[in-house]
Design an enzyme around this catalytic site. Sequence first.
Site, PDB file in Angstrom:
ATOM      1  N   CYS A   1     101.740 139.004  83.754  1.00  0.00           N
ATOM      2  CA  CYS A   1     101.499 138.892  85.239  1.00  0.00           C
ATOM      3  C   CYS A   1     102.490 139.914  85.778  1.00  0.00           C
ATOM      4  O   CYS A   1     102.935 140.708  85.109  1.00  0.00           O
ATOM      5  CB  CYS A   1     102.374 137.623  85.656  1.00  0.00           C
ATOM      6  SG  CYS A   1     104.014 137.657  85.571  1.00  0.00           S
TER       7      CYS A   1
ATOM      8  N   SER B   1      91.842 141.396  83.603  1.00  0.00           N
ATOM      9  CA  SER B   1      92.664 142.048  82.441  1.00  0.00           C
ATOM     10  C   SER B   1      92.249 141.648  81.005  1.00  0.00           C
ATOM     11  O   SER B   1      91.212 140.755  81.123  1.00  0.00           O
ATOM     12  CB  SER B   1      93.996 141.650  82.609  1.00  0.00           C
ATOM     13  OG  SER B   1      94.349 140.279  82.636  1.00  0.00           O
ATOM     14  N   MET B   2      92.852 142.101  79.903  1.00  0.00           N
ATOM     15  CA  MET B   2      92.351 141.909  78.762  1.00  0.00           C
ATOM     16  C   MET B   2      92.670 140.165  78.584  1.00  0.00           C
ATOM     17  O   MET B   2      93.587 139.806  79.057  1.00  0.00           O
ATOM     18  CB  MET B   2      93.127 142.551  77.749  1.00  0.00           C
ATOM     19  CG  MET B   2      92.375 143.664  77.392  1.00  0.00           C
ATOM     20  SD  MET B   2      92.909 144.805  75.886  1.00  0.00           S
ATOM     21  CE  MET B   2      92.480 143.682  74.509  1.00  0.00           C
ATOM     22  N   PHE B   3      91.996 139.423  77.872  1.00  0.00           N
ATOM     23  CA  PHE B   3      92.406 138.025  77.448  1.00  0.00           C
ATOM     24  C   PHE B   3      92.114 136.972  78.645  1.00  0.00           C
ATOM     25  O   PHE B   3      92.319 135.935  78.604  1.00  0.00           O
ATOM     26  CB  PHE B   3      93.699 137.812  76.822  1.00  0.00           C
ATOM     27  CG  PHE B   3      94.029 138.689  75.835  1.00  0.00           C
ATOM     28  CD1 PHE B   3      93.722 138.382  74.541  1.00  0.00           C
ATOM     29  CD2 PHE B   3      94.907 139.715  76.022  1.00  0.00           C
ATOM     30  CE1 PHE B   3      94.040 139.112  73.598  1.00  0.00           C
ATOM     31  CE2 PHE B   3      95.212 140.537  74.879  1.00  0.00           C
ATOM     32  CZ  PHE B   3      95.058 140.286  73.624  1.00  0.00           C
TER      33      PHE B   3
ATOM     34  N   GLN C   1      83.914 149.225  81.287  1.00  0.00           N
ATOM     35  CA  GLN C   1      84.883 150.422  81.685  1.00  0.00           C
ATOM     36  C   GLN C   1      84.674 151.459  80.684  1.00  0.00           C
ATOM     37  O   GLN C   1      85.078 152.669  80.939  1.00  0.00           O
ATOM     38  CB  GLN C   1      86.005 149.951  81.949  1.00  0.00           C
ATOM     39  CG  GLN C   1      86.652 149.694  80.439  1.00  0.00           C
ATOM     40  CD  GLN C   1      86.262 148.305  79.676  1.00  0.00           C
ATOM     41  OE1 GLN C   1      85.704 147.426  80.322  1.00  0.00           O
ATOM     42  NE2 GLN C   1      86.900 148.188  78.499  1.00  0.00           N
TER      43      GLN C   1
ATOM     44  N   ASP D   1      78.769 144.237  78.341  1.00  0.00           N
ATOM     45  CA  ASP D   1      80.240 143.944  78.184  1.00  0.00           C
ATOM     46  C   ASP D   1      80.990 145.398  77.970  1.00  0.00           C
ATOM     47  O   ASP D   1      80.512 146.440  77.620  1.00  0.00           O
ATOM     48  CB  ASP D   1      80.497 143.235  76.943  1.00  0.00           C
ATOM     49  CG  ASP D   1      81.816 142.498  76.892  1.00  0.00           C
ATOM     50  OD1 ASP D   1      82.360 142.429  78.290  1.00  0.00           O
ATOM     51  OD2 ASP D   1      82.223 141.840  75.964  1.00  0.00           O
ATOM     52  N   GLU D   2      82.351 145.170  78.166  1.00  0.00           N
ATOM     53  CA  GLU D   2      83.195 146.546  78.152  1.00  0.00           C
ATOM     54  C   GLU D   2      82.596 147.743  79.167  1.00  0.00           C
ATOM     55  O   GLU D   2      82.838 148.773  78.568  1.00  0.00           O
ATOM     56  CB  GLU D   2      83.389 147.005  76.737  1.00  0.00           C
ATOM     57  CG  GLU D   2      83.743 145.889  75.835  1.00  0.00           C
ATOM     58  CD  GLU D   2      85.315 145.499  75.911  1.00  0.00           C
ATOM     59  OE1 GLU D   2      86.123 146.186  76.827  1.00  0.00           O
ATOM     60  OE2 GLU D   2      85.953 144.747  75.338  1.00  0.00           O
TER      61      GLU D   2
HETATM   62  P1  ADP Z   1      88.351 138.929  77.944  1.00  0.00           P
HETATM   63  O1  ADP Z   1      86.881 139.530  77.497  1.00  0.00           O
HETATM   64  O2  ADP Z   1      88.578 138.922  79.024  1.00  0.00           O
HETATM   65  O3  ADP Z   1      89.170 140.112  76.990  1.00  0.00           O
HETATM   66  P2  ADP Z   1      87.604 136.619  75.997  1.00  0.00           P
HETATM   67  O4  ADP Z   1      86.668 136.285  76.949  1.00  0.00           O
HETATM   68  O5  ADP Z   1      87.290 137.760  74.666  1.00  0.00           O
HETATM   69  O6  ADP Z   1      88.567 137.760  77.055  1.00  0.00           O
HETATM   70  O7  ADP Z   1      88.963 135.854  75.612  1.00  0.00           O
HETATM   71  C1  ADP Z   1      89.293 134.681  76.342  1.00  0.00           C
HETATM   72  C2  ADP Z   1      90.098 133.803  75.331  1.00  0.00           C
HETATM   73  O8  ADP Z   1      91.272 134.318  74.746  1.00  0.00           O
HETATM   74  C3  ADP Z   1      90.479 132.666  76.031  1.00  0.00           C
HETATM   75  O9  ADP Z   1      89.556 131.639  76.120  1.00  0.00           O
HETATM   76  C4  ADP Z   1      91.654 131.893  74.846  1.00  0.00           C
HETATM   77  O10 ADP Z   1      91.178 131.113  74.320  1.00  0.00           O
HETATM   78  C5  ADP Z   1      92.024 133.479  74.344  1.00  0.00           C
HETATM   79  N1  ADP Z   1      93.222 133.909  74.857  1.00  0.00           N
HETATM   80  C6  ADP Z   1      94.307 134.362  73.873  1.00  0.00           C
HETATM   81  N2  ADP Z   1      95.507 134.927  74.486  1.00  0.00           N
HETATM   82  C7  ADP Z   1      95.213 134.668  75.782  1.00  0.00           C
HETATM   83  C8  ADP Z   1      95.984 134.779  76.994  1.00  0.00           C
HETATM   84  N3  ADP Z   1      97.280 135.325  77.018  1.00  0.00           N
HETATM   85  N4  ADP Z   1      95.418 134.126  78.139  1.00  0.00           N
HETATM   86  C9  ADP Z   1      94.163 133.698  78.346  1.00  0.00           C
HETATM   87  N5  ADP Z   1      93.483 133.589  77.266  1.00  0.00           N
HETATM   88  C10 ADP Z   1      93.777 134.022  76.049  1.00  0.00           C
HETATM   89 MG    MG Z   2      85.910 141.073  76.493  1.00  0.00          MG
HETATM   90 ZN    ZN Z   3     104.945 136.509  83.721  1.00  0.00          ZN
END
Ligand code: ADP
Ligand code: MG
Ligand code: ZN
Length: 188
Positions: free
Chosen positions: A179, A19-21, A93, A90-91
Amino acid sequence: MNDAENRKMAGQIEVICGSMFSGKTEELIRRLRRAQIARQRVEIFKPKIDNRYSESEIVSHNEQKIPSTVVETAEQILLFSAEADVIGIDEAQFFDTYLVEVAQKLAYEGKRVIIAGLDTDYRAIPFEPIPQLLAIAEYITKTLAVCVKCGAPANRTQRISNTGDRVLVGATDLYEARCRNCYEPPED
Ligand code: ADP
Ligand code: MG
Ligand code: ZN
């Protein structure tokens, strides 16, 4: 040339999804940096649709970054990868399913292809072409975020704005990690 050099390098496909983040971009950057340290030729791509934070860099939510080439189609990745040993995307999708063919071609040429992307959209529905890529990959990493509501491992992306478009580029202002229990499906 010895036997090992003579033998064609075995290519491979690695997918980092979640998922995101969840840390997909962070993990992608980590792998690509290690390849650069090993003096491998690395090419990094992202789709044009994603213009968050920076035009030509891949940037994670914790502000790690690495230079990249912005491409409009998966086909352009093929064109720009002829000399590369390692290809990062990256990205993923945001590319169409032709990306699957592109990844296969590159891997059959002996290249290491590392692909990061959302495995589900904001409705928690699989986000093609990631499922197809998972099926053909040698290695799969599923990353989890932290649920902003309860702190549990989170595999869903909650959209906190009311638009029905599947693609809506943004970060903390538009989406949050949730979650399974805290995720609320959109009404549309
Ligand atoms: P993605 O590419 O999967 O969107 P990123 O690699 O850009 O994720 O970012 C991951 C970072 O985001 C983590 O190391 C943390 O510092 C930050 N972060 C912010 N919010 C959250 C969250 N809810 N859960 C986990 N990491 C988070
Ligand atoms: Mg990303
Ligand atoms: Zn939850």
